[in-house]
Design a protein around this motif. Structure first.
Motif, short mmCIF file in Angstrom:
data_model
loop_
_atom_site.label_atom_id
_atom_site.label_comp_id
_atom_site.label_asym_id
_atom_site.label_seq_id
_atom_site.Cartn_x
_atom_site.Cartn_y
_atom_site.Cartn_z
N LEU A 1 -13.99 -13.62 1.85
CA LEU A 1 -12.74 -13.79 1.11
C LEU A 1 -12.71 -12.93 -0.15
N ARG A 2 -13.85 -12.80 -0.81
CA ARG A 2 -13.90 -11.94 -2.01
C ARG A 2 -13.65 -10.48 -1.65
N ARG A 3 -14.25 -10.03 -0.55
CA ARG A 3 -14.02 -8.64 -0.12
C ARG A 3 -12.55 -8.42 0.23
N GLU A 4 -11.96 -9.39 0.92
CA GLU A 4 -10.55 -9.27 1.28
C GLU A 4 -9.67 -9.28 0.03
N ASN A 5 -10.01 -10.11 -0.95
CA ASN A 5 -9.26 -10.17 -2.20
C ASN A 5 -9.31 -8.82 -2.92
N GLU A 6 -10.47 -8.19 -2.98
CA GLU A 6 -10.60 -6.89 -3.62
C GLU A 6 -9.78 -5.84 -2.88
N ARG A 7 -9.79 -5.89 -1.57
CA ARG A 7 -9.03 -4.94 -0.76
C ARG A 7 -7.53 -5.11 -1.02
N LEU A 8 -7.08 -6.35 -1.07
CA LEU A 8 -5.66 -6.62 -1.31
C LEU A 8 -5.24 -6.23 -2.72
N LYS A 9 -6.12 -6.44 -3.70
CA LYS A 9 -5.82 -6.01 -5.07
C LYS A 9 -5.64 -4.50 -5.13
N SER A 10 -6.49 -3.80 -4.42
CA SER A 10 -6.40 -2.34 -4.39
C SER A 10 -5.08 -1.89 -3.77
N ARG A 11 -4.70 -2.51 -2.67
CA ARG A 11 -3.44 -2.16 -2.01
C ARG A 11 -2.24 -2.48 -2.91
N LEU A 12 -2.32 -3.59 -3.62
CA LEU A 12 -1.24 -3.97 -4.53
C LEU A 12 -1.10 -2.94 -5.65
N ALA A 13 -2.21 -2.50 -6.21
CA ALA A 13 -2.15 -1.50 -7.28
C ALA A 13 -1.54 -0.21 -6.76
N THR A 14 -1.89 0.20 -5.56
CA THR A 14 -1.33 1.42 -4.97
C THR A 14 0.18 1.27 -4.76
N GLU B 1 2.26 -0.80 -6.34
CA GLU B 1 2.94 -0.84 -7.64
C GLU B 1 3.08 0.55 -8.24
N THR B 2 2.05 1.38 -8.10
CA THR B 2 2.11 2.75 -8.60
C THR B 2 3.18 3.54 -7.87
N ALA B 3 3.25 3.39 -6.57
CA ALA B 3 4.25 4.11 -5.77
C ALA B 3 5.66 3.67 -6.16
N LEU B 4 5.86 2.37 -6.35
CA LEU B 4 7.18 1.87 -6.75
C LEU B 4 7.57 2.38 -8.14
N ASP B 5 6.61 2.43 -9.05
CA ASP B 5 6.87 2.94 -10.39
C ASP B 5 7.31 4.40 -10.33
N ILE B 6 6.61 5.21 -9.52
CA ILE B 6 6.96 6.62 -9.37
C ILE B 6 8.35 6.77 -8.75
N MET B 7 8.63 5.96 -7.73
CA MET B 7 9.95 6.03 -7.09
C MET B 7 11.05 5.64 -8.06
N GLY B 8 10.81 4.63 -8.91
CA GLY B 8 11.79 4.21 -9.90
C GLY B 8 12.06 5.31 -10.90
N LYS B 9 11.02 5.99 -11.35
CA LYS B 9 11.19 7.09 -12.30
C LYS B 9 11.94 8.26 -11.64
N ALA B 10 11.62 8.55 -10.40
CA ALA B 10 12.31 9.64 -9.69
C ALA B 10 13.79 9.29 -9.51
N HIS B 11 14.09 8.06 -9.21
CA HIS B 11 15.48 7.63 -9.04
C HIS B 11 16.24 7.75 -10.36
N ALA B 12 15.57 7.38 -11.47
CA ALA B 12 16.21 7.47 -12.78
C ALA B 12 16.49 8.92 -13.15
#
Length: 127
Positions: free
Chosen positions: A98-111, A113-124
């Motif tokens: 479960l700890r390994r899965e949690n770390e994997r999911l945290k990494s995917r979430l960070a990726t 969020e970064t993509a959404l932030d970039i897309m928001g800036k590009a849209h603006a």
């Protein structure tokens, strides 16, 4: 229309390489038998014993050191991997999973969020 073919770009085929050879495991009884045979072989015949068995001199040297240190005996050996696996309880194994899965999911979430932030800036910028 493109058809599915085993050939990749440039016409080279994508085949898996040869399977990786497995590591040989020798029992304590085998090691002791070969050590005795090797040590009792007349001068000039020791290499023949190694060739026949497909061994290297380093095997015999290592086994002799283990025997002299008292590590190598004729009693049945316990598999190394099974000692470590049996030492952990089912709960500990599940917790690690479960700890390994949690770390994997945290990494995917960070990726994401970064993509959404970039897309928001590009849209603006485009708006």
């Amino acid at each position: 229309m493109e058809s599915e073919s085993p050939e990749g770009p440039g016409g080279s085929s994508r085949r898996d390489p040869a399977p990786r050879p497995s590591r040989r495991v020798f029992s304590a009884a085998y090691k002791l038998r070969i050590l005795a045979e090797y040590e009792n072989a007349p001068h000039g015949e020791k290499g023949a014993v190694l060739r026949r068995e497909g061994l290297f001199s380093s095997h015999v040297i290592e086994w002799a050191r283990a025997r002299d240190a008292g590590v190598l005996s004729a009693r049945p050996e316990v598999a190394r991997g099974s000692e470590k696996k049996s030492a952990k309880s089912a709960e500990q194994v599940e917790l690690e999973k479960l700890r390994r899965e949690n770390e994997r999911l945290k990494s995917r979430l960070a990726t994401t969020e970064t993509a959404l932030d970039i897309m928001g800036k590009a849209h603006a910028l485009l708006a």
